[in-house]
Design a protein around this motif. Sequence first.
Motif, PDB file in Angstrom:
ATOM      1  N   ARG A 222      42.770 -95.488  34.446  1.00  0.00           N
ATOM      2  CA  ARG A 222      42.600 -96.935  34.596  1.00  0.00           C
ATOM      3  C   ARG A 222      41.468 -97.413  33.682  1.00  0.00           C
ATOM      4  O   ARG A 222      40.463 -96.730  33.505  1.00  0.00           O
ATOM      5  CB  ARG A 222      42.328 -97.318  36.042  1.00  0.00           C
ATOM      6  N   LEU A 227      46.989-100.027  27.212  1.00  0.00           N
ATOM      7  CA  LEU A 227      48.009 -99.672  28.192  1.00  0.00           C
ATOM      8  C   LEU A 227      49.045-100.788  28.283  1.00  0.00           C
ATOM      9  O   LEU A 227      48.712-101.970  28.188  1.00  0.00           O
ATOM     10  CB  LEU A 227      47.399 -99.445  29.575  1.00  0.00           C
ATOM     11  N   SER A 229      51.790-103.016  30.542  1.00  0.00           N
ATOM     12  CA  SER A 229      51.626-103.575  31.886  1.00  0.00           C
ATOM     13  C   SER A 229      52.011-102.559  32.958  1.00  0.00           C
ATOM     14  O   SER A 229      51.341-102.427  33.987  1.00  0.00           O
ATOM     15  CB  SER A 229      52.467-104.844  32.034  1.00  0.00           C
ATOM     16  N   GLN A 231      51.960 -99.238  32.663  1.00  0.00           N
ATOM     17  CA  GLN A 231      50.951 -98.176  32.677  1.00  0.00           C
ATOM     18  C   GLN A 231      49.679 -98.642  33.369  1.00  0.00           C
ATOM     19  O   GLN A 231      49.065 -97.892  34.145  1.00  0.00           O
ATOM     20  CB  GLN A 231      50.650 -97.732  31.251  1.00  0.00           C
ATOM     21  N   ALA A 232      49.277 -99.876  33.097  1.00  0.00           N
ATOM     22  CA  ALA A 232      48.065-100.405  33.728  1.00  0.00           C
ATOM     23  C   ALA A 232      48.226-100.468  35.240  1.00  0.00           C
ATOM     24  O   ALA A 232      47.298-100.135  35.995  1.00  0.00           O
ATOM     25  CB  ALA A 232      47.747-101.788  33.165  1.00  0.00           C
ATOM     26  N   SER A 235      48.140 -96.980  36.745  1.00  0.00           N
ATOM     27  CA  SER A 235      46.833 -96.334  36.562  1.00  0.00           C
ATOM     28  C   SER A 235      45.892 -96.634  37.721  1.00  0.00           C
ATOM     29  O   SER A 235      44.946 -95.883  37.970  1.00  0.00           O
ATOM     30  CB  SER A 235      46.190 -96.789  35.245  1.00  0.00           C
TER      31      SER A 235
END
Length: 389
Positions: A222, A227, A229, A231-232, A235
Amino acid sequence: MDYAKESLKLHYQWNGKIEIGCRVPLETRDDLSLAYTPGVAQPCLEIQKDVRKSYELTRRSNLVAVVTDGSAVLGLGDIGPEAGMPVMEGKCALFKAFGNVDAVPLCIRSKDTDDIVNTVRLIAGSFGGINLEDIAAPRCFEVEKRLKECCDIPIFHDDQHGTAIVVAAALINAFKVTGRKQGNAKIVINGAGAAGIAIGNLLLDMKFGNVILCDLNGAICRGDDNLTSGQAAISLRSNLEQERGSLADVLRGADVFIGVSRPNLVTEDMVSSMNQPIVFAMANPTPEIMPDAALSAGAAVVGTGRSDFPNQINNVLVFPGVFRGALDARASDINEEMKIAAATAIASYIPDDKLKPDYIIPSALDRKVPAAVAKAVAEAAVKSGVSRI
């Protein structure tokens, strides 16, 4: 067999893998008057009064659209909607053969999210469900999210959720074979696109343990720059220890490797650094590590996406039954409860006393699996409140 050469030859002969069939007699004047004008006016008026009657008076209750923009077709990438049509026809054929679900391909000549969403939104009244297929990340996340918000029928991106469900099913049984308990496993997923993120989210929802996603730059944490969206979002609930480094670094001591990435990325040394490893190397046609190499390095259970090795982890075990169940329940959504029910049903199809390292997942050709999945999914739709029957 040279599958490429033989398949091309057959596609020229087939001239398409699906066709429309007629369900009613059309031999007499009365037949015409009943199936078409003037008799057909009456069901039209019934649907006008109550649109829900469209599920009873038309084929909508058994009809799915397979929608693509041709931007992420199999391992071929962005080849365009027309070039993606053979894959979409194949998907429709599988829907019919394994779930008795009628499906039609819709290949959209646009990669614009607004265009795709608006196109599907406007035709949704003709279908009982929408299967999104081979739409590139991150656009696929936004398309699915927005369609779920504006449509009252199930929207299901099979590349994401079908893959996640079949992986979860295989992992349930791999845990049984290796004597693991769900909850504290370390699971490394290589490939942080649509499939990898969906797998990670479902495994977290099912509380398998700590999930670490990796991309070309290594472990995702994180707060990382650049990243997507999706992946964020994941995370925030994955990689609890905020491990950093390469795939080789985070695989040390891991219990599970799941690959939805590229060929030959995993070495025998990487497998031997794991803990009684479960290795699902699903890159196609060449996995991240070949099964014999993984087994010689100490893997306890190995699965791939290929049909010529044991433990083929294949979406065809999922989507026909999931949509069959959703259509039978006249569901407005395919939610997490239904996905978990599908994964559990696939895993439970194999009795515990039949499980072994090279048999943790049913055959993709077992025609009884979709019925078991459909029953579980329909029951979950009712329990979770999305059934409209």
